[in-house]
Design a protein around this motif. Structure first.
Motif, PDB file in Angstrom:
ATOM      1  N   LYS A  83      -4.042  -8.976  -4.407  1.00  0.00           N
ATOM      2  CA  LYS A  83      -2.788  -8.766  -5.136  1.00  0.00           C
ATOM      3  C   LYS A  83      -1.695  -9.680  -4.591  1.00  0.00           C
ATOM      4  N   ALA A  84      -1.652  -9.819  -3.265  1.00  0.00           N
ATOM      5  CA  ALA A  84      -0.665 -10.721  -2.664  1.00  0.00           C
ATOM      6  C   ALA A  84      -0.927 -12.156  -3.088  1.00  0.00           C
ATOM      7  N   ASP A  85      -2.205 -12.514  -3.255  1.00  0.00           N
ATOM      8  CA  ASP A  85      -2.577 -13.861  -3.695  1.00  0.00           C
ATOM      9  C   ASP A  85      -2.083 -14.115  -5.120  1.00  0.00           C
TER      10      ASP A  85
ATOM     11  N   ARG B 120      -7.332  -0.624  -0.699  1.00  0.00           N
ATOM     12  CA  ARG B 120      -8.264  -1.316   0.206  1.00  0.00           C
ATOM     13  C   ARG B 120      -7.647  -2.627   0.673  1.00  0.00           C
ATOM     14  N   GLY B 121      -8.008  -3.025   1.901  1.00  0.00           N
ATOM     15  CA  GLY B 121      -7.441  -4.242   2.475  1.00  0.00           C
ATOM     16  C   GLY B 121      -7.698  -5.479   1.635  1.00  0.00           C
ATOM     17  N   LYS B 122      -8.964  -5.689   1.212  1.00  0.00           N
ATOM     18  CA  LYS B 122      -9.294  -6.868   0.425  1.00  0.00           C
ATOM     19  C   LYS B 122      -8.499  -6.902  -0.875  1.00  0.00           C
ATOM     20  N   ASP B 123      -8.321  -5.739  -1.488  1.00  0.00           N
ATOM     21  CA  ASP B 123      -7.587  -5.682  -2.752  1.00  0.00           C
ATOM     22  C   ASP B 123      -6.112  -5.989  -2.552  1.00  0.00           C
TER      23      ASP B 123
ATOM     24  N   TYR C 136       0.858  -1.193   0.000  1.00  0.00           N
ATOM     25  CA  TYR C 136       0.000   0.000   0.000  1.00  0.00           C
ATOM     26  C   TYR C 136       0.894   1.243   0.000  1.00  0.00           C
ATOM     27  N   PRO C 137       0.612   2.264  -0.794  1.00  0.00           N
ATOM     28  CA  PRO C 137      -0.538   2.407  -1.708  1.00  0.00           C
ATOM     29  C   PRO C 137      -0.219   2.026  -3.155  1.00  0.00           C
ATOM     30  N   GLU C 138       0.999   1.512  -3.409  1.00  0.00           N
ATOM     31  CA  GLU C 138       1.434   1.253  -4.783  1.00  0.00           C
ATOM     32  C   GLU C 138       0.517   0.296  -5.537  1.00  0.00           C
ATOM     33  N   HIS C 139       0.073  -0.778  -4.858  1.00  0.00           N
ATOM     34  CA  HIS C 139      -0.674  -1.822  -5.552  1.00  0.00           C
ATOM     35  C   HIS C 139      -2.177  -1.764  -5.316  1.00  0.00           C
ATOM     36  N   ALA C 140      -2.604  -1.263  -4.196  1.00  0.00           N
ATOM     37  CA  ALA C 140      -4.039  -1.134  -3.895  1.00  0.00           C
ATOM     38  C   ALA C 140      -4.187  -0.289  -2.641  1.00  0.00           C
TER      39      ALA C 140
END
Length: 548
Positions: free
Chosen positions: A270-272, A263-266, A257-261
């Motif tokens: 992305k990590a998934d 919101r927590g779920k997002d 955060y904030p580079e990739h998303a």
């Protein structure tokens, strides 16, 4: 301390902590060790937060300290992490203490384990906050903590990392060794992951064999990568369960955060995606999220049932990579590698779908296919008998039983009736199954070992396995100039190979710079895009005809 106060301190069934004015622990009672697992020597001089499991948001944490300073008393429920890594709910009473001159001198905290009170008699509407097996936070509680911490990160302009950890081949362990072994293994994994996180971090069990971590206030991706390296290293050591040593590894995905998303779920999604990329990159490693992973759709598309269908529909084909000698500037060997001609993704190498081989049906069907392909290599030996070897990779899940190992031993003898075959095995597999693999490792086939993407090999372990070659993984070679840690691993591999008089084969060589640098360091066998793209059998024969 007066006699009755001393007796109360020593005999209290609740844990008691006494700190100085800097909140450093200076005394604990006997119940403290019984409840927390820590002895006095292990916590003296540390903050009480050494016990914390990260369930209190920054806002609530600050409010608790305000209440304590205003009223000199605070009560509330916190989650503690036991020394063994498990998490338990604890009820705290904290008192701010002063001396006779009304000067602040420290704190006294008293707590007890509330686990026994949280029974099924609780209100049905109450949501559990921790996982019963590992005592880590569950997904709901983790999500709540993550969302609140993201608010603070946004306000303070801080970065925050989310890390998803998936255990490799856990299903096989659970299915073949029993659920009790699997449960004990998960508890040990939770303990090891707990040893990596900081007080301000949060760790939760996401699903059966998946864990998720939140790392607030990180200093960029480099700091998150260092944690991921520690996670991979922690999971690479053997685990003793029921008097047997089990080896397991983990694939780790990182988002920021904030580079990739935002919101927590997002961030978790992305990590998934990055975690699947790590699995497809060979497992036992980590990957940082990039938009390219999403565009490729690889993690979302590649599934085991699709692989089985692809084998039937002939979308899987054997491709061949020439292996070049830097001494002679010629092709001296060949690496046979399955490739998936995917309708959407194009050419997908074996390293990116080997992790899909999990169940016996798909493994059996794949091995039947690879057996028929390797039996057709006689034509290569007949036309080019000067080749040193033809190599191919065997994954751990293809060596899951004595029967499968013996089958490979028999097949290897048939493949090399005319020429020499070399098999590549991950070092973790070789160490884990060393006794069971004796016939395979001592067969007439040559042996190369790989799997050093995150950790340099140990001289003694390499000597015990006694391979013919050491193979540098493509993941090492690709990042050798951008990742100092992986560059050092390559240096260590080459030094060990020199001491043991072993040849080193580098995979994934794609640039002139990589070729030159590796050859200067003493690596003389290479394969990769720099020397040409994967070839079909007919293309290989034509290529060798020109070379020879």
């Amino acid at each position: 301390m007066k006699d009755f106060e001393q007796q109360l301190f020593l005999c209290s069934p609740q844990a008691v902590i006494v700190t100085d004015r800097d909140n450093n622990i200076i005394r604990v009672n006997p119940a403290f060790q019984q409840i927390s697992g820590y002895s006095f020597d292990e916590v003296v001089g540390q903050k009480p937060s050494v016990l914390g499991a990260g369930n209190l948001s920054a806002t609530d944490y600050e409010q608790a300290w305000l209440d304590l300073n205003d009223t000199h008393v605070w009560q509330g429920e916190l989650f503690n992490r036991h020394k063994n890594g498990s998490v338990y709910p604890a009820w705290f009473n904290v008192i701010k203490i002063t001396n006779n001159d009304n000067e602040f001198v420290g704190y006294i905290a008293q707590f007890f384990n509330m686990s026994q009170l949280k029974t099924s008699a609780e209100a049905p509407s109450q949501i559990p906050q921790y996982d019963e097996l590992t005592r880590l936070l569950n997904w709901e509680m983790f999500q709540s903590i993550l969302d609140k911490r993201l608010e603070k990160s946004k306000a303070d302009n801080e970065q925050l990392a989310v890390m998803l950890v998936d255990l490799d081949r856990f299903k096989w362990i659970n299915d073949n060794l029993g659920r009790d072994v699997g449960d004990n293994l998960l508890q040990e994994v939770a303990r090891r992951l707990g040893s990596v996180v900081r007080d301000e971090d949060a760790l939760a069990r996401l699903s059966s064999d998946e864990f998720v971590m939140m790392l607030p206030a990180v200093d960029g991706m480099d700091a998150a990568v260092k944690v991921a390296q520690r996670v991979v290293e922690q999971l690479s050591h053997g685990v003793f369960v029921d008097h047997r040593e089990i080896f397991i590894s983990g694939s780790v995905g990182i988002s920021l955060y904030p580079e990739h998303a935002e919101r927590g779920k997002d961030l978790v999604k992305k990590a998934d995606v990055a975690m699947y990329a790590a699995k497809q990159g060979g497992r036992n490693t980590f990957r940082a999220y990039s938009a390219l992973m999403e565009r490729s759709k690889g993690p979302q598309i590649l599934r085991e049932e699709d692989l089985v269908t692809a084998l039937v529909s002939h979308e899987i084909q054997m491709t061949y990579l020439p292996i070049y000698s830097i001494y002679s500037h010629r092709v001296v060997a060949v690496h046979a590698r399955p490739s998936w001609i995917h309708p959407e993704l194009g050419l997908v190498p074996f390293s990116e779908f080997s992790a899909l081989l999990e169940h016996s049906d798909s493994i059996e069907q794949f091995e039947h296919w690879i057996d028929s392909e390797l039996r057709s290599l006689d034509v290569v030996w007949q036309r080019f008998p000067s080749l040193r070897f033809i190599s191919f990779r065997i994954e751990s899940q293809q060596l899951s039983s004595k029967e499968s190992i013996q089958r490979w031993v028999n097949q290897l003898s048939q493949y090399q009736q005319i020429g020499r075959v070399m098999i590549d095995v991950d070092i973790q597999t070789a160490l884990e199954k060393e006794g069971a693999l004796f016939d395979l490792l001592t067969s007439e086939a040559l042996l190369s070992i790989s799997g050093f993407v995150c950790e340099a090999p140990v001289l003694e372990k390499i000597r015990d396995i006694d391979p013919d070659f050491i193979k540098l993984d493509a993941g090492l070679v690709t990042m050798m100039n951008s990742d100092e840690g992986r560059h050092k691993i390559i240096d260590n591999v080459l030094k060990i190979a020199d001491k043991l008089d072993l040849e080193v084969l580098a995979d994934g060589v794609s640039t002139e710079g990589q070729r030159g640098q590796l050859s200067e360091q003493g690596c003389m066998l290479m394969q990769g895009r720099y020397f040409g793209m994967p070839l079909t059998l007919q293309q290989l024969l034509e290529h060798l005809a020109v070379e020879h």
